[in-house]
Design an enzyme around this catalytic site. Structure first.
Site, PDB file in Angstrom:
ATOM      1  N   ARG A   6       0.817  -1.220   0.000  1.00 48.25           N
ATOM      2  CA  ARG A   6       0.000   0.000   0.000  1.00 48.25           C
ATOM      3  C   ARG A   6       0.844   1.260   0.000  1.00 48.25           C
ATOM      4  NH1 ARG A   6      -5.416  -1.133   3.608  1.00 48.25           N
ATOM      5  NH2 ARG A   6      -5.311  -3.355   3.244  1.00 48.25           N
ATOM      6  N   ARG A  43     -16.953  -3.928  12.699  1.00 51.30           N
ATOM      7  CA  ARG A  43     -15.489  -3.825  12.639  1.00 51.30           C
ATOM      8  C   ARG A  43     -15.065  -2.495  13.255  1.00 51.30           C
ATOM      9  NH1 ARG A  43     -12.106  -5.117   7.160  1.00 51.30           N
ATOM     10  NH2 ARG A  43     -11.086  -3.148   7.644  1.00 51.30           N
ATOM     11  N   ARG A 103      -9.211   6.177   5.876  1.00 52.18           N
ATOM     12  CA  ARG A 103      -8.700   5.038   5.094  1.00 52.18           C
ATOM     13  C   ARG A 103      -8.818   5.310   3.603  1.00 52.18           C
ATOM     14  NH1 ARG A 103     -12.517   1.276   7.736  1.00 52.18           N
ATOM     15  NH2 ARG A 103     -12.052  -0.278   6.145  1.00 52.18           N
TER      16      ARG A 103
HETATM   17  P1  ADP Z   1      -9.374  -1.941   4.299  1.00 54.13           P
HETATM   18  O1  ADP Z   1      -8.770  -2.174   2.960  1.00 54.13           O
HETATM   19  O2  ADP Z   1     -10.867  -2.014   4.310  1.00 54.13           O
HETATM   20  O3  ADP Z   1      -8.874  -0.722   5.008  1.00 54.13           O
HETATM   21  P2  ADP Z   1      -7.971  -4.292   5.428  1.00 54.13           P
HETATM   22  O4  ADP Z   1      -8.695  -5.375   6.124  1.00 54.13           O
HETATM   23  O5  ADP Z   1      -7.290  -4.627   4.161  1.00 54.13           O
HETATM   24  O6  ADP Z   1      -9.059  -3.159   5.249  1.00 54.13           O
HETATM   25  O7  ADP Z   1      -6.904  -3.623   6.439  1.00 54.13           O
HETATM   26  C1  ADP Z   1      -7.300  -3.200   7.724  1.00 54.13           C
HETATM   27  C2  ADP Z   1      -6.170  -2.409   8.379  1.00 54.13           C
HETATM   28  O8  ADP Z   1      -5.007  -3.245   8.520  1.00 54.13           O
HETATM   29  C3  ADP Z   1      -5.669  -1.173   7.621  1.00 54.13           C
HETATM   30  O9  ADP Z   1      -6.465  -0.037   7.860  1.00 54.13           O
HETATM   31  C4  ADP Z   1      -4.255  -1.036   8.215  1.00 54.13           C
HETATM   32  O10 ADP Z   1      -4.276  -0.473   9.511  1.00 54.13           O
HETATM   33  C5  ADP Z   1      -3.808  -2.484   8.344  1.00 54.13           C
HETATM   34  N1  ADP Z   1      -3.131  -2.924   7.100  1.00 54.13           N
HETATM   35  C6  ADP Z   1      -3.550  -3.888   6.242  1.00 54.13           C
HETATM   36  N2  ADP Z   1      -2.694  -4.022   5.218  1.00 54.13           N
HETATM   37  C7  ADP Z   1      -1.704  -3.124   5.425  1.00 54.13           C
HETATM   38  C8  ADP Z   1      -0.518  -2.756   4.727  1.00 54.13           C
HETATM   39  N3  ADP Z   1      -0.176  -3.338   3.566  1.00 54.13           N
HETATM   40  N4  ADP Z   1       0.266  -1.783   5.256  1.00 54.13           N
HETATM   41  C9  ADP Z   1      -0.046  -1.193   6.406  1.00 54.13           C
HETATM   42  N5  ADP Z   1      -1.140  -1.465   7.109  1.00 54.13           N
HETATM   43  C10 ADP Z   1      -1.968  -2.430   6.641  1.00 54.13           C
END
Ligand code: ADP
Length: 211
Positions: free
Chosen positions: A89, A134, A145
């Site tokens: 990301r 959630r 986000r």
């Molecule tokens: P969404 O895409 O709906 O925000 P996810 O379930 O993919 O939800 O991720 C939830 C949370 O987990 C993110 O808001 C972040 O805090 C953390 N997270 C997930 N993937 C990453 C990543 N690649 N880098 C940093 N934080 C992450």
């Protein structure tokens, strides 16, 4: 061999679609969000660290996330391909992932971007807040986000465009239709790049569906 990324904003349905597509392709789906949530639930050290960021909708620091992904993609079930959901990301994560894969003599073959208009994303996430509860699905955290997605993760997708492996897929409509569109997109990237699945005699397949 498919080593792919499923990219999409929060609420795009990428988690649901990621497991469906991975099943169809016979590869493992790895969701960083799911791994973090599991660790939060189990109250592991990683979970305690990640929770501080997740509750506010912030990214968990790259150093923590990168190490976790490196360990995960080196497990034996990812040897014959994987689908990463929610990673990378940030620009730092792109660089780290390239580093691990190069060390292992591997490369990404497909990047899919699932697109949904912001208004629909917010509506879906607020709806999910009522049904799933959630912790990070509050109006304020959802907006944060989404902002982070637009500020950082869209640039990540752009950085893969020059590799010729990106396809954009409309994430609105019926779930089954979206799955079908995604599969077609994966197949067309493979065709375009010459990364075709190896069709093996019955009984010797690696789980990959010959098409
Ligand atoms: P969404 O895409 O709906 O925000 P996810 O379930 O993919 O939800 O991720 C939830 C949370 O987990 C993110 O808001 C972040 O805090 C953390 N997270 C997930 N993937 C990453 C990543 N690649 N880098 C940093 N934080 C992450």
């Amino acid at each position: 061999m498919t080593r792919m990324l499923m990219m999409g904003p929060p609420g795009s349905g990428k988690g649901t679609q990621a497991s469906r597509i991975a099943d169809k392709l016979g590869i493992v789906a790895i969701s960083t969000g799911d791994i973090f949530r599991y660790n939060v639930k189990e109250m592991t050290e990683l979970g305690k660290e990640a929770k501080k960021y997740m509750d506010n909708g912030d990214f968990v620091p790259d150093e923590v996330t990168n190490r976790m992904v490196a360990d995960r993609i080196r497990q034996s079930d990812a040897e014959h391909g994987f689908l990463l959901d929610g990673y990378p990301r940030t620009a730092g994560q792109v660089e780290a992932l390239d580093g691990f894969l190069t060390e292992d003599g591997q490369a990404l073959t497909v990047v899919i971007e699932l697109t949904v208009p912001d208004e629909e994303l917010v509506a879906r996430l607020l709806n999910r807040a009522e049904t799933d509860g959630r912790a990070d699905d509050t109006a304020e955290v959802i907006q944060h986000r989404l902002d982070l997605y637009h500020e950082q993760t869209q640039a990540v997708i752009e950085s893969y465009v020059s590799r010729g492996i990106v396809a954009r897929v409309d994430g609105t409509g019926q779930i089954d239709d979206i799955t079908e569109r995604l599969l077609q997109a994966v197949y067309s990237v493979r065709e375009r790049t010459g990364n075709l699945p190896v069709v093996q005699p019955i009984g010797q397949g690696d789980g990959e569906n010959p098409e």
